[in-house]
Design a protein around this motif. Structure first.
Motif, PDB file in Angstrom:
ATOM      1  N   SER A  97       0.818  -1.217   0.000  1.00 55.80           N
ATOM      2  CA  SER A  97       0.000   0.000   0.000  1.00 55.80           C
ATOM      3  C   SER A  97       0.849   1.262   0.000  1.00 55.80           C
ATOM      4  CB  SER A  97      -0.924   0.008   1.219  1.00 55.80           C
ATOM      5  OG  SER A  97      -0.167  -0.011   2.422  1.00 55.80           O
ATOM      6  N   GLU A  98       2.146   1.134   0.191  1.00 59.20           N
ATOM      7  CA  GLU A  98       3.045   2.284   0.166  1.00 59.20           C
ATOM      8  C   GLU A  98       3.111   2.929  -1.215  1.00 59.20           C
ATOM      9  OE1 GLU A  98       7.798   3.225   1.005  1.00 59.20           O
ATOM     10  OE2 GLU A  98       7.005   1.176   1.185  1.00 59.20           O
ATOM     11  N   TYR A  99       2.855   2.141  -2.260  1.00 62.82           N
ATOM     12  CA  TYR A  99       2.993   2.618  -3.636  1.00 62.82           C
ATOM     13  C   TYR A  99       1.626   3.023  -4.191  1.00 62.82           C
ATOM     14  CZ  TYR A  99       7.392   0.060  -3.102  1.00 62.82           C
ATOM     15  OH  TYR A  99       8.608  -0.398  -2.655  1.00 62.82           O
ATOM     16  N   GLY A 100       1.578   4.219  -4.816  1.00 65.63           N
ATOM     17  CA  GLY A 100       0.303   4.695  -5.340  1.00 65.63           C
ATOM     18  C   GLY A 100       0.432   5.357  -6.696  1.00 65.63           C
ATOM     19  N   ASN A 101      -0.719   5.767  -7.258  1.00 66.64           N
ATOM     20  CA  ASN A 101      -0.837   6.494  -8.530  1.00 66.64           C
ATOM     21  C   ASN A 101      -0.238   5.711  -9.695  1.00 66.64           C
ATOM     22  OD1 ASN A 101      -1.869   8.533 -10.055  1.00 66.64           O
ATOM     23  ND2 ASN A 101      -0.475  10.112  -9.308  1.00 66.64           N
ATOM     24  N   HIS A 102      -0.594   4.423  -9.779  1.00 69.39           N
ATOM     25  CA  HIS A 102      -0.230   3.571 -10.901  1.00 69.39           C
ATOM     26  C   HIS A 102      -1.238   2.423 -10.920  1.00 69.39           C
ATOM     27  CE1 HIS A 102       1.364   1.256  -7.576  1.00 69.39           C
ATOM     28  NE2 HIS A 102       1.409   0.202  -8.379  1.00 69.39           N
ATOM     29  N   ALA A 114      -8.099   1.977  -2.082  1.00 64.75           N
ATOM     30  CA  ALA A 114      -7.255   1.045  -2.826  1.00 64.75           C
ATOM     31  C   ALA A 114      -6.759  -0.057  -1.898  1.00 64.75           C
ATOM     32  CB  ALA A 114      -6.084   1.780  -3.468  1.00 64.75           C
ATOM     33  N   PRO A 115      -7.542  -1.128  -1.685  1.00 65.93           N
ATOM     34  CA  PRO A 115      -7.103  -2.230  -0.821  1.00 65.93           C
ATOM     35  C   PRO A 115      -6.164  -3.189  -1.562  1.00 65.93           C
ATOM     36  CG  PRO A 115      -9.306  -2.660  -1.647  1.00 65.93           C
ATOM     37  CD  PRO A 115      -8.908  -1.304  -2.179  1.00 65.93           C
ATOM     38  N   ARG A 116      -5.267  -3.828  -0.810  1.00 61.87           N
ATOM     39  CA  ARG A 116      -4.345  -4.828  -1.368  1.00 61.87           C
ATOM     40  C   ARG A 116      -4.205  -5.969  -0.352  1.00 61.87           C
ATOM     41  NH1 ARG A 116      -0.820  -0.435  -3.394  1.00 61.87           N
ATOM     42  NH2 ARG A 116      -2.241   0.850  -4.598  1.00 61.87           N
ATOM     43  N   VAL A 117      -4.182  -7.198  -0.843  1.00 63.34           N
ATOM     44  CA  VAL A 117      -4.049  -8.373   0.017  1.00 63.34           C
ATOM     45  C   VAL A 117      -3.089  -9.366  -0.637  1.00 63.34           C
ATOM     46  CG1 VAL A 117      -5.231 -10.325   1.088  1.00 63.34           C
ATOM     47  CG2 VAL A 117      -6.385  -8.132   0.921  1.00 63.34           C
ATOM     48  N   TYR A 118      -2.191  -9.918   0.166  1.00 61.16           N
ATOM     49  CA  TYR A 118      -1.344 -11.027  -0.291  1.00 61.16           C
ATOM     50  C   TYR A 118      -1.342 -12.089   0.799  1.00 61.16           C
ATOM     51  CZ  TYR A 118       2.668 -13.736  -1.859  1.00 61.16           C
ATOM     52  OH  TYR A 118       3.481 -14.754  -2.280  1.00 61.16           O
ATOM     53  N   PHE A 119      -1.606 -13.347   0.405  1.00 59.61           N
ATOM     54  CA  PHE A 119      -1.677 -14.441   1.370  1.00 59.61           C
ATOM     55  C   PHE A 119      -0.982 -15.662   0.798  1.00 59.61           C
ATOM     56  CE2 PHE A 119      -3.883 -18.299   2.883  1.00 59.61           C
ATOM     57  CZ  PHE A 119      -3.562 -18.223   4.235  1.00 59.61           C
ATOM     58  N   GLN A 120      -0.160 -16.301   1.634  1.00 56.79           N
ATOM     59  CA  GLN A 120       0.511 -17.539   1.227  1.00 56.79           C
ATOM     60  C   GLN A 120       0.501 -18.500   2.399  1.00 56.79           C
ATOM     61  OE1 GLN A 120       4.092 -17.270  -1.181  1.00 56.79           O
ATOM     62  NE2 GLN A 120       5.062 -18.872   0.045  1.00 56.79           N
ATOM     63  N   GLN A 121       0.156 -19.756   2.118  1.00 57.63           N
ATOM     64  CA  GLN A 121       0.080 -20.772   3.167  1.00 57.63           C
ATOM     65  C   GLN A 121       0.830 -22.025   2.730  1.00 57.63           C
ATOM     66  OE1 GLN A 121      -1.332 -20.722   6.399  1.00 57.63           O
ATOM     67  NE2 GLN A 121      -0.146 -22.626   6.473  1.00 57.63           N
ATOM     68  N   PHE A 151       0.878 -13.267   5.479  1.00 57.39           N
ATOM     69  CA  PHE A 151      -0.349 -12.503   5.252  1.00 57.39           C
ATOM     70  C   PHE A 151      -0.030 -11.018   5.292  1.00 57.39           C
ATOM     71  CE2 PHE A 151      -4.255 -10.458   7.007  1.00 57.39           C
ATOM     72  CZ  PHE A 151      -5.064 -10.663   5.895  1.00 57.39           C
ATOM     73  N   ASN A 152      -0.299 -10.330   4.205  1.00 57.95           N
ATOM     74  CA  ASN A 152      -0.116  -8.880   4.132  1.00 57.95           C
ATOM     75  C   ASN A 152      -1.433  -8.236   3.716  1.00 57.95           C
ATOM     76  OD1 ASN A 152       2.780  -8.704   4.639  1.00 57.95           O
ATOM     77  ND2 ASN A 152       3.024  -9.720   2.661  1.00 57.95           N
ATOM     78  N   LEU A 153      -1.933  -7.360   4.556  1.00 58.54           N
ATOM     79  CA  LEU A 153      -3.174  -6.645   4.280  1.00 58.54           C
ATOM     80  C   LEU A 153      -2.877  -5.159   4.263  1.00 58.54           C
ATOM     81  CD1 LEU A 153      -6.272  -6.432   3.981  1.00 58.54           C
ATOM     82  CD2 LEU A 153      -6.396  -6.412   6.491  1.00 58.54           C
ATOM     83  N   GLY A 154      -3.179  -4.516   3.143  1.00 59.84           N
ATOM     84  CA  GLY A 154      -2.920  -3.092   3.012  1.00 59.84           C
ATOM     85  C   GLY A 154      -4.134  -2.332   2.527  1.00 59.84           C
ATOM     86  N   VAL A 155      -4.240  -1.080   2.961  1.00 58.02           N
ATOM     87  CA  VAL A 155      -5.314  -0.198   2.512  1.00 58.02           C
ATOM     88  C   VAL A 155      -4.706   1.169   2.231  1.00 58.02           C
ATOM     89  CG1 VAL A 155      -7.493   0.914   3.072  1.00 58.02           C
ATOM     90  CG2 VAL A 155      -7.050  -1.408   3.870  1.00 58.02           C
ATOM     91  N   ARG A 156      -5.030   1.726   1.087  1.00 57.40           N
ATOM     92  CA  ARG A 156      -4.558   3.063   0.720  1.00 57.40           C
ATOM     93  C   ARG A 156      -5.766   3.894   0.299  1.00 57.40           C
ATOM     94  NH1 ARG A 156       0.507   5.162  -1.215  1.00 57.40           N
ATOM     95  NH2 ARG A 156       0.205   7.079  -2.415  1.00 57.40           N
ATOM     96  N   THR A 157      -5.839   5.100   0.808  1.00 56.49           N
ATOM     97  CA  THR A 157      -6.874   6.039   0.367  1.00 56.49           C
ATOM     98  C   THR A 157      -6.214   7.146  -0.437  1.00 56.49           C
ATOM     99  OG1 THR A 157      -6.700   7.286   2.428  1.00 56.49           O
ATOM    100  CG2 THR A 157      -8.373   5.563   2.334  1.00 56.49           C
ATOM    101  N   TYR A 188      -6.533  -3.272  -5.841  1.00 55.60           N
ATOM    102  CA  TYR A 188      -7.351  -2.310  -6.569  1.00 55.60           C
ATOM    103  C   TYR A 188      -6.588  -0.991  -6.579  1.00 55.60           C
ATOM    104  CZ  TYR A 188     -11.440   0.309  -8.153  1.00 55.60           C
ATOM    105  OH  TYR A 188     -12.306   1.091  -8.882  1.00 55.60           O
ATOM    106  N   LYS A 189      -6.399  -0.399  -7.761  1.00 54.78           N
ATOM    107  CA  LYS A 189      -5.547   0.771  -7.906  1.00 54.78           C
ATOM    108  C   LYS A 189      -6.211   1.840  -8.765  1.00 54.78           C
ATOM    109  CE  LYS A 189      -1.322  -2.051  -7.872  1.00 54.78           C
ATOM    110  NZ  LYS A 189      -0.106  -2.418  -8.643  1.00 54.78           N
ATOM    111  N   GLN A 190      -5.701   3.083  -8.617  1.00 50.52           N
ATOM    112  CA  GLN A 190      -6.157   4.200  -9.441  1.00 50.52           C
ATOM    113  C   GLN A 190      -4.946   5.011  -9.910  1.00 50.52           C
ATOM    114  OE1 GLN A 190      -7.173   4.318  -5.976  1.00 50.52           O
ATOM    115  NE2 GLN A 190      -8.763   2.796  -6.346  1.00 50.52           N
ATOM    116  N   GLN A 191      -5.143   5.745 -11.005  1.00 46.02           N
ATOM    117  CA  GLN A 191      -4.065   6.539 -11.582  1.00 46.02           C
ATOM    118  C   GLN A 191      -4.629   7.840 -12.140  1.00 46.02           C
ATOM    119  OE1 GLN A 191      -1.382   4.242 -13.986  1.00 46.02           O
ATOM    120  NE2 GLN A 191      -0.622   6.009 -15.124  1.00 46.02           N
ATOM    121  N   SER A 192      -3.980   8.967 -11.762  1.00 49.93           N
ATOM    122  CA  SER A 192      -4.501  10.280 -12.172  1.00 49.93           C
ATOM    123  C   SER A 192      -3.590  10.985 -13.164  1.00 49.93           C
ATOM    124  CB  SER A 192      -4.683  11.176 -10.939  1.00 49.93           C
ATOM    125  OG  SER A 192      -3.428  11.444 -10.340  1.00 49.93           O
TER     126      SER A 192
END
Length: 861
Positions: free
Chosen positions: A294-299, A584-591, A566-572, A605-609
């Motif tokens: 979630s640190e990365y945005g606008n792409h 812009a939520p992001r999820v990564y899960f591995q078991q 498990f990585n759960l991220g949320v970006r507004t 889910y991402k957005q770009q301006s």
């Protein structure tokens, strides 16, 4: 949402309370010994090495007379019953006082077995009783008061534990201990040597490339980072360039490329053929294809995060070298014990010497342009001048303010210039001049602060400027004077602020949060004009916009020794130009299901301006017809994208099998982008869809790696007003891509070979041409070009100039497309007039033929 807010507030209040508590303790004369030692380290520029148990619950009276370091240490020793032994001027070892004979001792240095770099804070203990110390910054340690039957245990996270018998090394000269990596216990590394040495897969789903550890890469004479990325399944360059990376069907302008936090709008030299980043100053390159942090945005597509090292060298290091297109040099210099500077530069010599390699690259770059057309029709009456060069400059200053604070400043400049003149030799009858310049510059100021062993805050200010300028002037004197001119400029100015806090709650759980503000100022101008003695015709198209992006992001990470990840991220994101907030939520899960088999999944889910459109107003020159512009969500919709993945991973005894199934859906797509330009002749808004599979199968032996990459990707676009509303393949859709690669390492010799086979790109066949020259096309992108295939080879040899192995050399050779296959990269059609009627002319863009390159380098370690 309230729960997240409460968690954030509690975290902030906890940090503030800890800070106040620290201030209260230090305001007294009696303080914790650990805190007092930290103050001594900062004030006297020393480093203490000790076992944590020695300092547990120990307090000292700081009311000490005098400022001499030795007097201070003697007073602390009297208060705490501890010994302080100064090693190598600034390193001090702390141990317990004892009346026993201290002559029985061992000392040594601990190094990484691969990099030969010293390991700091390794634990050296007497097996069974937990007594010991930690290694210092140089990897040094010393233990005293040992018995002949003692066993020394050396441990460090991520390395195999080493045991030493004291009786074998007692009272001898200091020994060297080389710790080996233990991949099964690494927190971050999921798979080491994912493809080859220097390419690892991380537990967050990303792939990290370390250019300094790379061996030979097929077709590359040097470790070009953007070319190396194309070895990964799901990443393609249909144009056979370094910079035009299509990551799982996304177009290049949808990728986020960062260089030390500076956003890159132009990441290449020579119109995409060479990446703009000097690999010899790069520490690591992190690539996300899905499950992006979630640190990365606008792409809306992939992330390529490039970082240089922030370590301060203990001595001068550097290197220089040259290949058949450019030369470079870099230097790492310590300016004292706390400050280091890195400078590097690269420059082409193509403006005064055109090698065989450059001529082969030029033939590909300038094909179907004004330059190639003039050369084809050139007679004794005309002459041309083609002056092209590129250069890049990087600098970085690192300042260790204290044991808890690091300050860095980066500067980057990338520039390409082309001047082309075509004229009559002995008269002023015909004269044209094209001038094109592309510049990307930027800087970043970053402060890293360690609040505690588990809490780190990173704060940065950064700026990026992209400046594209193209001008054309023509003067023609055939009876009467006639002039033409054209201009295209595109300017982007970014300024940003970013702060993040990472809190490692325990060895399994991490909480990450941050805020980012970015100001984008984007403008463009397109002009064309023509004039003679009686007529003056011109037009100008221009626009300028400004947007602020406010982003708040959170990320929760859980890693149980790579069994459960498990990585759960949320970006507004709030875009002021569009005046809208996006989540812009992001999820990564591995078991891990079995010891060698895991299942994984992700969603984002991402957005770009900000994006690019294709313009045809100044396309006569035949190069660079894209324009960056801001998206206001009125005339152009905000680009949105979501991606789902499901995959499986198997790893055992040098075997890796990694497979991902994915689906991407894009919204706000327009017909004036690279993915659809030329297929749809009017402006429409639509959607995009990509269904794909990425497969990697690798087998490793002692000195030999071989792997197979296979990607299936079906990329389609849908516009209600085009193609009868039916989906059609994108311009750069490559359905199948197959790569078989081999790496051999034998002593100082490295060899690499790869065979690439992939489906040809689609094109729209012409149906007929109207009397006015308009070409009527059939079903959009309904036909495909022949399959693309080639073999690339690289080889290198490293050697030493001196016995101390400080001066090292390297020679290498690469051969692209060794059987000189003519591959068609793309096809388009144009009309040709014979004065009375029009006909259709086919124009193919061809790949590189057989292209050799060589390199010679010198390194100072």
């Amino acid at each position: 949402m309230r729960f997240r807010i409460y968690v954030l507030l509690i975290s902030i209040l906890s940090l503030y309370a800890n800070h106040l508590f620290a201030q209260e303790v230090h305001s007294k004369e009696i303080v914790l010994l650990r805190d007092f030692l930290t103050e001594i380290e900062t004030k006297h520029n020393v480093k203490f090495s000790y076992n944590d148990l020695l300092l547990k619950n120990k307090y000292v009276d700081t009311n000490i007379n005098g400022v001499d370091l030795k007097k201070i240490l003697d007073e602390i020793s009297n208060q705490t019953n501890l010994n302080f032994e100064i090693i190598q001027d600034r390193y001090i070892i702390i141990s317990e006082k004892t009346e026993k004979n201290s002559s029985n001792h061992i000392c040594g240095f601990i190094y990484d077995s691969l990099t030969k770099e010293p390991i700091e804070e390794a634990n050296i203990t007497i097996y069974g009783n937990n007594k010991g110390i930690s290694s210092n910054q140089n990897g040094f340690f010393k233990l005293q008061n040992l018995k002949d039957n003692d066993i020394i245990e050396i441990t460090f996270v991520g390395y195999v534990t080493e045991f030493l018998n004291v009786k074998d090394i007692l009272n001898k000269v200091c020994i060297n201990v080389y710790l080996k990596h233990e991949n099964t216990v690494l927190d971050e590394v999921l798979i080491s040597d994912y493809l080859s040495g220097g390419i690892d897969k991380k537990s967050d789903g990303s792939v990290v490339i370390s250019p300094q550890k790379l061996g030979s890469i097929s077709g590359l004479v040097e470790p070009d980072v953007l070319q190396t990325i194309q070895l990964l399944p799901g990443i393609n360059s249909p144009n056979e360039t370094a910079s035009d990376l299509f990551i799982r069907g996304g177009t290049p302008e949808q990728n986020l490329i960062l260089f030390d936090g500076i956003k890159m709008y132009n990441s290449s030299h020579f119109f995409g053929m060479i990446s703009a980043f000097n690999p010899y100053i790069i520490n690591k390159v992190k690539i996300f294809k899905s499950g992006t942090s979630s640190e990365y945005g606008n792409h809306t597509s992939g992330v390529i995060d490039i970082e240089t090292s922030k370590e301060i060298p203990t001595r001068i290091q550097g290197g220089f070298g040259a290949n058949m297109t450019h030369f470079d040099a870099f230097l790492n210099v310590p300016l004292g014990k706390k400050i280091g500077i890195t400078v590097s530069g690269r420059r082409s010599f193509t403006d005064f010497y055109k090698s065989t390699t450059f001529n082969r690259l030029s033939k590909k770059v300038f094909q179907n342009s004004v330059i190639s057309k003039n050369q084809e029709t050139e007679t004794d009456s005309f002459e041309d001048t083609n002056d092209f060069y590129f250069f890049d400059v990087n600098s970085k200053i690192t300042y260790n303010l204290s044991s808890k604070d690091v300050l860095t400043f980066n500067y980057l400049l990338v520039r390409n210039k082309l001047t082309y003149i075509f004229k009559t030799k002995d008269s002023d009858t015909y004269f044209t001049k094209d001038f094109l310049e592309i510049k990307n510059a930027g800087w970043r100021l970053k402060w890293d602060h360690k609040w505690s062993d588990n809490v780190v805050q990173n704060t940065s200010f950064y700026s990026s400027e992209y400046d594209f300028s193209y001008t054309y002037n023509g003067e023609f004197n055939f009876g009467q004077s006639f002039t033409q001119d054209a201009l295209k400029s595109n300017l982007i100015k970014d300024f940003g602020f970013k702060t993040t806090i990472e809190n490692k709650i325990n060895d399994k759980t991490t909480f990450f949060t941050g805020y980012e503000l970015v100001n984008n100022d984007v403008s463009y101008k397109i002009h064309r004009g023509a004039a003679n003695s009686t007529t003056n015709i011109f037009y100008t198209i221009e626009d300028a916009n400004n947007n602020n992006t406010h982003a708040l992001f959170f990320n929760y990470g859980y890693n149980n020794r790579n069994k459960t990840i498990f990585n759960l991220g949320v970006r507004t994101n709030y875009f002021t130009l569009a005046d809208k907030v996006y989540l812009a939520p992001r999820v990564y899960f591995q078991q891990q299901l079995f010891p060698k088999f895991s299942v994984k999944t992700s969603f984002e889910y991402k957005q770009q301006s900000i994006g690019q459109i294709i313009e045809n107003h100044t396309s006569d020159f035949g190069l660079e017809n894209q324009v960056w512009l801001l998206i206001d969500n009125k005339e152009l919709p905000i680009l949105r994208n979501n991606q789902y993945t499901l995959g499986f991973l198997y790893k055992s005894n040098g075997t890796i099998f990694d497979i991902d199934f994915y689906r991407k859906n894009s919204y706000g797509v327009t017909s004036f982008t690279r993915g659809t330009d030329g297929s749809v002749r009017s402006f429409f808004e639509g959607t995009g869809k990509v269904n794909g599979v990425d497969v990697l199968l690798k087998k490793s032996y002692t000195n030999y790696d071989t792997w197979i990459n296979y990607s299936y990707s079906k990329s389609t676009y849908t516009f209600e007003e085009a193609n009868n509303g039916q989906p059609f393949p994108g311009n750069f859709d490559i359905t199948n891509s197959f790569l078989w690669a081999h790496n051999l390492k034998f002593g100082n010799f490295s060899f690499s070979l790869a065979w690439l086979l992939k489906t040809g790109t689609p094109y729209s066949p012409p149906r007929r041409i109207e009397n006015n020259g308009t070409i009527v096309f059939g079903e959009l992108n309904s036909r495909r070009l022949p399959a693309y295939h080639k073999i690339d080879v690289s080889s290198s040899y490293e050697f030493n100039f001196d016995k101390k192995k400080r001066w090292k050399g390297k020679v290498g050779i690469s051969l692209l497309n060794i059987y000189d296959r003519t591959n068609i990269l793309s096809r388009r059609y144009t009309n040709v007039s014979n004065g009375n009627s029009y006909s259709v002319q086919e124009m193919d863009n061809l790949s590189l033929g057989f292209t050799p390159n060589v390199v010679f380098r010198v390194f100072l370690k």
